[in-house]
Design a protein around this motif. Structure first.
Motif, PDB file in Angstrom:
ATOM      1  N   PHE A  70     -63.457  17.223-101.662  1.00 34.32           N
ATOM      2  CA  PHE A  70     -62.837  15.964-101.274  1.00 34.32           C
ATOM      3  C   PHE A  70     -63.855  14.943-100.785  1.00 34.32           C
ATOM      4  O   PHE A  70     -63.523  13.767-100.647  1.00 34.32           O
ATOM      5  CB  PHE A  70     -61.781  16.207-100.196  1.00 34.32           C
ATOM      6  N   THR A 130     -61.379  10.786-104.555  1.00 38.01           N
ATOM      7  CA  THR A 130     -60.314  10.184-103.760  1.00 38.01           C
ATOM      8  C   THR A 130     -59.051  11.029-103.850  1.00 38.01           C
ATOM      9  O   THR A 130     -58.920  11.896-104.721  1.00 38.01           O
ATOM     10  CB  THR A 130     -59.993   8.764-104.265  1.00 38.01           C
ATOM     11  N   MET A 131     -58.112  10.755-102.963  1.00 40.32           N
ATOM     12  CA  MET A 131     -56.834  11.460-102.998  1.00 40.32           C
ATOM     13  C   MET A 131     -56.085  11.155-104.290  1.00 40.32           C
ATOM     14  O   MET A 131     -55.374  12.013-104.828  1.00 40.32           O
ATOM     15  CB  MET A 131     -55.995  11.083-101.780  1.00 40.32           C
ATOM     16  N   GLU A 163     -54.682  13.986-106.853  1.00 37.63           N
ATOM     17  CA  GLU A 163     -53.280  14.107-107.264  1.00 37.63           C
ATOM     18  C   GLU A 163     -53.131  14.086-108.787  1.00 37.63           C
ATOM     19  O   GLU A 163     -52.299  14.803-109.353  1.00 37.63           O
ATOM     20  CB  GLU A 163     -52.455  13.000-106.617  1.00 37.63           C
ATOM     21  N   TYR A 181     -59.505  10.541 -92.454  1.00 33.91           N
ATOM     22  CA  TYR A 181     -58.134  10.560 -92.989  1.00 33.91           C
ATOM     23  C   TYR A 181     -57.088  11.100 -92.008  1.00 33.91           C
ATOM     24  O   TYR A 181     -55.891  11.003 -92.279  1.00 33.91           O
ATOM     25  CB  TYR A 181     -58.081  11.424 -94.256  1.00 33.91           C
ATOM     26  N   LYS A 225     -55.521  18.369 -97.109  1.00 36.00           N
ATOM     27  CA  LYS A 225     -55.600  17.567 -98.331  1.00 36.00           C
ATOM     28  C   LYS A 225     -55.315  18.419 -99.565  1.00 36.00           C
ATOM     29  O   LYS A 225     -54.605  17.993-100.486  1.00 36.00           O
ATOM     30  CB  LYS A 225     -56.992  16.945 -98.464  1.00 36.00           C
ATOM     31  N   THR A 244     -52.119  17.615-101.929  1.00 37.27           N
ATOM     32  CA  THR A 244     -52.333  17.199-103.320  1.00 37.27           C
ATOM     33  C   THR A 244     -51.992  18.310-104.313  1.00 37.27           C
ATOM     34  O   THR A 244     -52.132  18.138-105.515  1.00 37.27           O
ATOM     35  CB  THR A 244     -53.785  16.738-103.535  1.00 37.27           C
TER      36      THR A 244
END
Length: 384
Positions: free
Chosen positions: A179, A183-184, A188, A219, A226, A230
């Motif tokens: 991570f 990016t998130m 995803e 975050y 995370k 995700t």
């Protein structure tokens, strides 16, 4: 057709020991029993018959730089794109990479491994290079690809999606580094596209304490949180969990892989295996970067057995540890990608016959056996 006779078989998902014979025909176990005897008889009196190993996490590409960079930090060693590993990969020829990977695969075969899950650098070309290297080796690579388009603070998400779909046509899944590099949104997209394709999405999480602190500061989420949010199907390392991280993973039913020797080499800690087991998690064991460690699962098992009692002040059950290198994968939701067998009738024959040195079959393998003590490795693809 042949029969492995008079061995102590570690049978089924729980590796229960039975003194029985195994009849194999055309790569499948057709019968198990005390009186079962057909075809060529291979008498292994008193030996231990165990499912072959799966190396749950490896970076086989860095076989070209074994033991380089020892004592450097995690980031200096393996963080893309400027870590020692990535610079070496970029400067190596295809032939050099293929020969180095082939050598490491033979090391795994000779130490009882028939499957491995690889984090494959180099995009589509990297996947193809590993397939080329493995085509004549009696081992099954489960290849998780990645692409440079994943990285950066503002990636082009359309390019990311296109790259993922192209890789998934030839690979078994997708595995970005961590991570700290994506990016998130990218995370995803990776997990969503893999889920639609019925393939593995995997990512490193909480390998170091500093990674966790940076993630929490930026975050308000740990790296493990995370990974759960995700929806990656597989999380690797979990060396430094925070608060309810492990409980969250357990409730999400995500698969876990741990790499104790690599974590120790990089001085980032040791995954709390007993805590994971107490929560009901069933981790896999991996050797991680070949630049750091040999890909020998026997060495990983022995190290893990002993470091747990020192680092976490508690013994780990030998049978539970051996499952991490063998049958735990058979319960993974992603097992239709991996297709790893246990010892039972109608399964493919994928097992190793070890010399016996002690009355405890689990500790015999973990604590006593060396590569030279392997009598036979039986593989559905090849008989070795």
């Amino acid at each position: 057709m042949f029969t492995i006779a008079n061995g102590i078989i570690l049978k089924g998902a729980n590796l229960v020991p039975h003194r029985e014979n195994i009849v194999v025909d055309e790569g499948k176990i057709i019968e198990i029993g005390k009186d079962s005897r057909e075809g060529k008889i291979i008498d292994v009196e008193g030996a231990v018959v165990c499912p072959s190993f799966i190396n749950g996490h490896i970076h086989i590409g860095d076989s070209i730089i074994k033991d380089e960079g020892y004592s450097l930090s995690l980031s200096e060693m393996v963080k893309p794109p400027n870590g020692i590993k990535h610079v070496a990969l970029a400067n190596a020829s295809d032939d050099e990479l293929i020969e180095a990977m082939k050598s490491s695969m033979w090391d795994m075969v000779h130490s009882g491994t028939t499957h491995f899950i690889d984090y494959r650098e180099g995009g589509i070309k990297g996947v193809k290079l590993l397939k080329e290297a493995s085509k004549d080796v009696p081992i099954k690579p489960i290849i998780l690809g990645r692409d440079d388009s994943f990285y950066g603070e503002d990636p082009d998400l359309n390019k990311v999606k296109i790259a993922i779909r192209k890789i998934l046509k030839i690979a078994d899944g997708i595995a970005p580094s961590g991570f700290g590099e994506i990016t998130m949104d990218v995370a995803e997209i990776i997990s969503s596209e893999c889920e639609k394709a019925g393939k593995i999405s995997s990512i490193h999480v909480a390998e170091s304490e500093s990674n966790q602190i940076e993630s929490l500061n930026e975050y308000g989420l740990s790296e493990i949180e995370k990974g759960v949010k995700t929806n990656f199907s597989q999380l690797v390392h979990l060396t430094n969990p925070k608060n309810n991280d492990l409980k969250m993973v357990c409730e999400s039913s995500q698969n876990v892989v741990v790499c104790p020797r690599a974590n120790a080499t990089l001085n980032v800690g040791v995954a709390p295996l007993n805590d994971m087991l107490n929560l009901g998690l069933k981790p896999l064991l991996g050797t991680d970067n070949v630049m750091l460690n040999s890909p020998n699962m026997l060495r990983e098992l022995e190290f893990s057995l002993k470091i747990m009692s020192v680092y976490h002040n508690d013994y780990i059950g030998p049978v539970e540890l051996l499952k991490m290198a063998t049958t735990n994968v058979c319960g993974f939701e992603i097992n239709d990608v991996i297709r790893k067998s246990m010892i039972r009738e109608n399964d493919f024959a994928e097992f190793v016959v070890f010399n016996s040195f002690s009355k405890n079959p689990y500790l015999n393998i973990i604590n006593r056996v060396e590569t030279k003590n392997i009598l036979y490795t039986i593989n559905k693809r090849f008989n070795v």
